[in-house]
Design a protein around this motif. Structure first.
Motif, PDB file in Angstrom:
ATOM      1  N   ASN A 219       0.830  -1.210   0.000  1.00 39.82           N
ATOM      2  CA  ASN A 219       0.000   0.000   0.000  1.00 39.82           C
ATOM      3  C   ASN A 219       0.863   1.259   0.000  1.00 39.82           C
ATOM      4  O   ASN A 219       0.567   2.247  -0.679  1.00 39.82           O
ATOM      5  N   ALA A 220       1.952   1.224   0.783  1.00 40.05           N
ATOM      6  CA  ALA A 220       2.806   2.410   0.910  1.00 40.05           C
ATOM      7  C   ALA A 220       3.531   2.724  -0.389  1.00 40.05           C
ATOM      8  O   ALA A 220       3.567   3.875  -0.840  1.00 40.05           O
ATOM      9  N   ILE A 221       4.128   1.708  -1.030  1.00 35.10           N
ATOM     10  CA  ILE A 221       4.889   2.000  -2.248  1.00 35.10           C
ATOM     11  C   ILE A 221       3.963   2.295  -3.433  1.00 35.10           C
ATOM     12  O   ILE A 221       4.338   3.031  -4.346  1.00 35.10           O
ATOM     13  N   LYS A 222       2.750   1.744  -3.408  1.00 35.63           N
ATOM     14  CA  LYS A 222       1.775   2.141  -4.442  1.00 35.63           C
ATOM     15  C   LYS A 222       1.434   3.621  -4.299  1.00 35.63           C
ATOM     16  O   LYS A 222       1.378   4.356  -5.287  1.00 35.63           O
ATOM     17  N   HIS A 223       1.225   4.056  -3.058  1.00 33.16           N
ATOM     18  CA  HIS A 223       0.919   5.477  -2.820  1.00 33.16           C
ATOM     19  C   HIS A 223       2.071   6.356  -3.292  1.00 33.16           C
ATOM     20  O   HIS A 223       1.853   7.362  -3.980  1.00 33.16           O
ATOM     21  N   LEU A 224       3.294   5.971  -2.947  1.00 34.63           N
ATOM     22  CA  LEU A 224       4.458   6.781  -3.319  1.00 34.63           C
ATOM     23  C   LEU A 224       4.660   6.815  -4.833  1.00 34.63           C
ATOM     24  O   LEU A 224       5.146   7.812  -5.379  1.00 34.63           O
ATOM     25  N   ALA A 225       4.283   5.721  -5.511  1.00 34.49           N
ATOM     26  CA  ALA A 225       4.441   5.653  -6.967  1.00 34.49           C
ATOM     27  C   ALA A 225       3.247   6.252  -7.712  1.00 34.49           C
ATOM     28  O   ALA A 225       3.253   6.310  -8.956  1.00 34.49           O
ATOM     29  N   GLY A 226       2.215   6.685  -6.988  1.00 37.62           N
ATOM     30  CA  GLY A 226       1.033   7.264  -7.619  1.00 37.62           C
ATOM     31  C   GLY A 226       0.154   6.237  -8.306  1.00 37.62           C
ATOM     32  O   GLY A 226      -0.563   6.556  -9.264  1.00 37.62           O
ATOM     33  N   ILE A 227       0.207   5.005  -7.813  1.00 36.17           N
ATOM     34  CA  ILE A 227      -0.610   3.924  -8.379  1.00 36.17           C
ATOM     35  C   ILE A 227      -1.900   3.818  -7.583  1.00 36.17           C
ATOM     36  O   ILE A 227      -1.878   3.812  -6.343  1.00 36.17           O
TER      37      ILE A 227
ATOM     38  N   LEU B 283       8.136  -9.060  -1.599  1.00 36.30           N
ATOM     39  CA  LEU B 283       9.130  -8.269  -2.326  1.00 36.30           C
ATOM     40  C   LEU B 283       9.806  -9.086  -3.421  1.00 36.30           C
ATOM     41  O   LEU B 283      10.120  -8.564  -4.489  1.00 36.30           O
ATOM     42  N   VAL B 284      10.041 -10.374  -3.160  1.00 40.26           N
ATOM     43  CA  VAL B 284      10.611 -11.236  -4.204  1.00 40.26           C
ATOM     44  C   VAL B 284       9.626 -11.359  -5.370  1.00 40.26           C
ATOM     45  O   VAL B 284      10.012 -11.257  -6.545  1.00 40.26           O
ATOM     46  N   ALA B 285       8.348 -11.579  -5.057  1.00 40.24           N
ATOM     47  CA  ALA B 285       7.327 -11.675  -6.108  1.00 40.24           C
ATOM     48  C   ALA B 285       7.256 -10.381  -6.914  1.00 40.24           C
ATOM     49  O   ALA B 285       7.168 -10.406  -8.150  1.00 40.24           O
ATOM     50  N   LEU B 286       7.328  -9.276  -6.230  1.00 42.49           N
ATOM     51  CA  LEU B 286       7.274  -7.967  -6.889  1.00 42.49           C
ATOM     52  C   LEU B 286       8.481  -7.786  -7.808  1.00 42.49           C
ATOM     53  O   LEU B 286       8.358  -7.258  -8.926  1.00 42.49           O
ATOM     54  N   ALA B 287       9.661  -8.230  -7.349  1.00 41.79           N
ATOM     55  CA  ALA B 287      10.870  -8.107  -8.157  1.00 41.79           C
ATOM     56  C   ALA B 287      10.763  -8.940  -9.443  1.00 41.79           C
ATOM     57  O   ALA B 287      11.165  -8.495 -10.524  1.00 41.79           O
ATOM     58  N   VAL B 288      10.212 -10.152  -9.318  1.00 36.56           N
ATOM     59  CA  VAL B 288      10.038 -11.015 -10.498  1.00 36.56           C
ATOM     60  C   VAL B 288       9.100 -10.352 -11.498  1.00 36.56           C
ATOM     61  O   VAL B 288       9.374 -10.306 -12.702  1.00 36.56           O
ATOM     62  N   LEU B 289       7.986  -9.805 -11.004  1.00 38.32           N
ATOM     63  CA  LEU B 289       6.993  -9.177 -11.879  1.00 38.32           C
ATOM     64  C   LEU B 289       7.498  -7.880 -12.504  1.00 38.32           C
ATOM     65  O   LEU B 289       7.044  -7.476 -13.575  1.00 38.32           O
ATOM     66  N   SER B 290       8.450  -7.208 -11.822  1.00 40.63           N
ATOM     67  CA  SER B 290       8.897  -5.891 -12.289  1.00 40.63           C
ATOM     68  C   SER B 290       9.618  -5.937 -13.636  1.00 40.63           C
ATOM     69  O   SER B 290       9.764  -4.914 -14.299  1.00 40.63           O
ATOM     70  N   THR B 291      10.067  -7.134 -14.045  1.00 40.55           N
ATOM     71  CA  THR B 291      10.774  -7.242 -15.330  1.00 40.55           C
ATOM     72  C   THR B 291       9.865  -6.989 -16.522  1.00 40.55           C
ATOM     73  O   THR B 291      10.333  -6.634 -17.607  1.00 40.55           O
ATOM     74  N   HIS B 292       8.540  -7.175 -16.309  1.00 43.98           N
ATOM     75  CA  HIS B 292       7.633  -6.951 -17.434  1.00 43.98           C
ATOM     76  C   HIS B 292       6.372  -6.173 -17.045  1.00 43.98           C
ATOM     77  O   HIS B 292       5.510  -5.947 -17.892  1.00 43.98           O
ATOM     78  N   ASP B 293       6.273  -5.748 -15.780  1.00 45.42           N
ATOM     79  CA  ASP B 293       5.112  -4.966 -15.347  1.00 45.42           C
ATOM     80  C   ASP B 293       5.592  -3.587 -14.882  1.00 45.42           C
ATOM     81  O   ASP B 293       6.328  -3.477 -13.897  1.00 45.42           O
ATOM     82  N   GLU B 294       5.166  -2.545 -15.565  1.00 44.35           N
ATOM     83  CA  GLU B 294       5.638  -1.183 -15.272  1.00 44.35           C
ATOM     84  C   GLU B 294       5.236  -0.723 -13.879  1.00 44.35           C
ATOM     85  O   GLU B 294       6.017  -0.069 -13.177  1.00 44.35           O
ATOM     86  N   ASN B 295       4.025  -1.051 -13.443  1.00 44.23           N
ATOM     87  CA  ASN B 295       3.579  -0.647 -12.103  1.00 44.23           C
ATOM     88  C   ASN B 295       4.451  -1.280 -11.011  1.00 44.23           C
ATOM     89  O   ASN B 295       4.825  -0.631 -10.036  1.00 44.23           O
ATOM     90  N   CYS B 296       4.769  -2.554 -11.190  1.00 45.41           N
ATOM     91  CA  CYS B 296       5.618  -3.239 -10.204  1.00 45.41           C
ATOM     92  C   CYS B 296       7.003  -2.611 -10.161  1.00 45.41           C
ATOM     93  O   CYS B 296       7.591  -2.444  -9.089  1.00 45.41           O
ATOM     94  N   ARG B 297       7.534  -2.274 -11.329  1.00 39.81           N
ATOM     95  CA  ARG B 297       8.858  -1.646 -11.377  1.00 39.81           C
ATOM     96  C   ARG B 297       8.849  -0.292 -10.666  1.00 39.81           C
ATOM     97  O   ARG B 297       9.736   0.004  -9.854  1.00 39.81           O
ATOM     98  N   ARG B 298       7.837   0.520 -10.945  1.00 39.16           N
ATOM     99  CA  ARG B 298       7.739   1.852 -10.323  1.00 39.16           C
ATOM    100  C   ARG B 298       7.568   1.735  -8.813  1.00 39.16           C
ATOM    101  O   ARG B 298       8.180   2.491  -8.041  1.00 39.16           O
ATOM    102  N   ALA B 299       6.739   0.779  -8.392  1.00 39.27           N
ATOM    103  CA  ALA B 299       6.509   0.601  -6.951  1.00 39.27           C
ATOM    104  C   ALA B 299       7.784   0.148  -6.249  1.00 39.27           C
ATOM    105  O   ALA B 299       8.147   0.654  -5.186  1.00 39.27           O
ATOM    106  N   LEU B 300       8.496  -0.803  -6.868  1.00 42.95           N
ATOM    107  CA  LEU B 300       9.723  -1.336  -6.264  1.00 42.95           C
ATOM    108  C   LEU B 300      10.767  -0.239  -6.093  1.00 42.95           C
ATOM    109  O   LEU B 300      11.505  -0.208  -5.093  1.00 42.95           O
ATOM    110  N   GLU B 301      10.833   0.677  -7.027  1.00 44.78           N
ATOM    111  CA  GLU B 301      11.812   1.762  -6.979  1.00 44.78           C
ATOM    112  C   GLU B 301      11.548   2.750  -5.842  1.00 44.78           C
ATOM    113  O   GLU B 301      12.413   3.574  -5.513  1.00 44.78           O
TER     114      GLU B 301
END
Length: 495
Positions: free
Chosen positions: A386-394, A430-448
């Motif tokens: 929830n926190a990183i989605k908020h910070l990423a504007g998702i 976080l591991v799941a998010l990292a795997v998804l971030s390779t092809h999902d833009e929202n996951c990449r933005r949130a992880l950052e």
């Protein structure tokens, strides 16, 4: 994260002040290092901007003129005493400290085993060190220490100890933890150097309490909270007040021992170069605070964090009422209570509405985000998402990790790894998010956005497991938990 401490200024003026102190003592100074030389997370929490390895970085400026002596008590070796923050024994920490110092360019000249009285475990440790090529010395128990000054400052007292060979102007004396005998090693060396015609000096480098801040400043109250188990009490230094007419802050143990130290200095030198316990210190931290309000808020958060930690230890059968009560009294001095910490109130209010464990985080801009336990996620994992989605504007409605990915992980946990809790922990999310971030833009933005959680404050309405504690610590998040245990989670059927 808002900063209230000028770390660069600290590195500059602290090293200059220590160099100045060395020059006052015939170019030989024994510097007793209180607290942690690196990994000083308490200082970085109460003084935002203070880096955990600031003291080591500062001393690195003096490394060509310095050597380190590591002290360990034979009593602690015998008891297999453990550092709570690292979970390793003091004897193992001696080796860790040595490796860490040497990797940063410091000369570690020797190890001193104090309080030695023939313990076989100490003999075994010394033999191990010497097989590794580490010079090791014994310092013995002295009857009546520290009050029997005539015996201590004699050949049957300090004179009986092994003389620690040193070669550089600055000798930093450190240890895995308190009660190791650092000060006694320094004083013993002064006595034995004096016998050899070398006029060495002594100083103490301890960050807290901060002598130049007011007695009831939250930074100093937070130190009392951190040492509640030792029952340290901050006090106005009466010796400093009498000698200079100025108020300075020290703590009870240094003030109580000063008359004894005064007599020891007189026994060794004929006079004491210091007029107060505060005089012995070299700490310049108080002059590097550049935003007092930021440090006050951070320190109040730390007092509350220590309170909840003590409550959790008590609930786990590891603490005691005295520590909890001591910190509760400090609330009155600081004029705060747990509700001062915004995530505490927010998490409890959501838990009351939902009837399940909840958590909340206060972000750097003051925004408070909450989360609750679900069938898929624990409150900590949900909160980070929830926190990183908020910070990423998702938008909050967006599911970063699809249920179709979570369910196989849960199946593996329950059916193959025999876990009783099917919900995903923070590390698994976080591991799941990292795997998804390779092809999902929202996951990449949130992880950052994870680095933006550094310095934020979190509260959980239940005590969290070790995994969640470690993840929040690695993210630099200040965590508190209500002293409530999670109810056992029923194991779903294999169907």
């Amino acid at each position: 994260m808002k900063y209230g401490f000028d770390n660069e200024k600290y590195l500059r003026i602290q090293s200059e002040h220590i160099q100045e102190r060395i020059s006052k003592f015939g170019n030989k100074l024994y510097l007793e290092l209180g607290g942690k030389l690196f990994d000083d997370h308490h200082a970085s929490r109460v003084l935002p901007g203070f880096r955990p390895d600031s003291k080591l970085s500062m001393l690195s400026k003096l490394s060509d003129h310095a050597e380190i002596v590591i002290v360990i008590s034979a009593v602690d070796i015998e008891k297999n005493k453990v550092r709570n923050d690292l979970g390793i024994t003091y004897d193992m920490d001696v080796l860790r400290l040595r490796d860490e110092f040497q990797s940063r360019g410091f000369l570690v000249s020797s190890v001193v085993i104090t309080h030695y009285n023939g313990q076989s475990s100490a003999d075994a440790f010394r033999a191990r060190l010497e097989r590794m090529g580490i010079t090791t010395y014994y310092h013995y128990l002295i009857d009546g220490y520290p009050h029997n000054v005539d015996l201590i400052a004699s050949d049957k007292g300090f004179g009986r100890n092994d003389y620690v060979e040193t070669t550089r102007p600055l000798v930093i004396v450190t240890a895995p933890g308190p009660g190791s005998g650092k000060m006694a090693v320094c004083l013993s060396q002064l006595y034995n150097e004096h016998k050899r015609g070398i006029e060495a000096g002594y100083a103490k480098f301890e960050t807290f309490p901060v002598w130049s801040l007011p007695l009831k400043h939250p930074v100093n109250i937070a130190y009392e909270a951190a040492t509640a188990d030792l029952n340290d009490v901050n006090m106005i230094d009466p010796f400093h007040l009498e000698a200079y007419g100025k108020t300075a802050i020290n703590y009870n143990r240094d003030i109580e021992i000063f008359p004894v130290l005064n007599a020891l200095f007189e026994g060794i030198y004929g006079e004491n170069p210091y007029k107060s316990p505060t005089d012995m210190g070299v700490n310049m931290v108080g002059f590097c605070i550049n935003d007092d309000e930021v440090c006050r808020k951070a320190s109040n958060d730390e007092i509350i964090r220590r309170y909840f930690t003590a409550l959790n230890h008590l609930a786990q059968g590891e603490g005691n009422d005295a520590e909890v009560n001591k910190i509760a009294l400090l609330f009155k001095q600081a004029k705060i209570d747990p509700s001062y910490r915004k995530p505490v109130t927010a998490a409890r209010e959501r838990a009351e509405r939902s009837g399940v464990p909840c958590s909340a985080i206060e972000l750097a801009d003051g925004t408070v985000i909450t989360a609750e336990t679900s069938a898929l996620l624990g409150p900590s994992a949900a909160l980070i998402l929830n926190a990183i989605k908020h910070l990423a504007g998702i938008d909050h409605s967006v599911k970063l990790i699809p249920q179709a990915m979570i369910e196989p992980i849960q199946h593996t946990k329950i059916n193959y790894l025999r876990s009783h809790n099917p919900r995903l922990h923070t590390d698994e999310v976080l591991v799941a998010l990292a795997v998804l971030s390779t092809h999902d833009e929202n996951c990449r933005r949130a992880l950052e956005k994870l680095p933006e959680l550094d310095g934020c404050q979190v509260h959980s309405t239940v005590m969290l497991g070790e995994v969640d504690h470690k993840i929040f610590k690695k993210l630099g998040v200040g965590l508190t938990c209500d002293p409530a245990k999670k109810k056992p989670t029923p194991i779903p059927s294999a169907e």
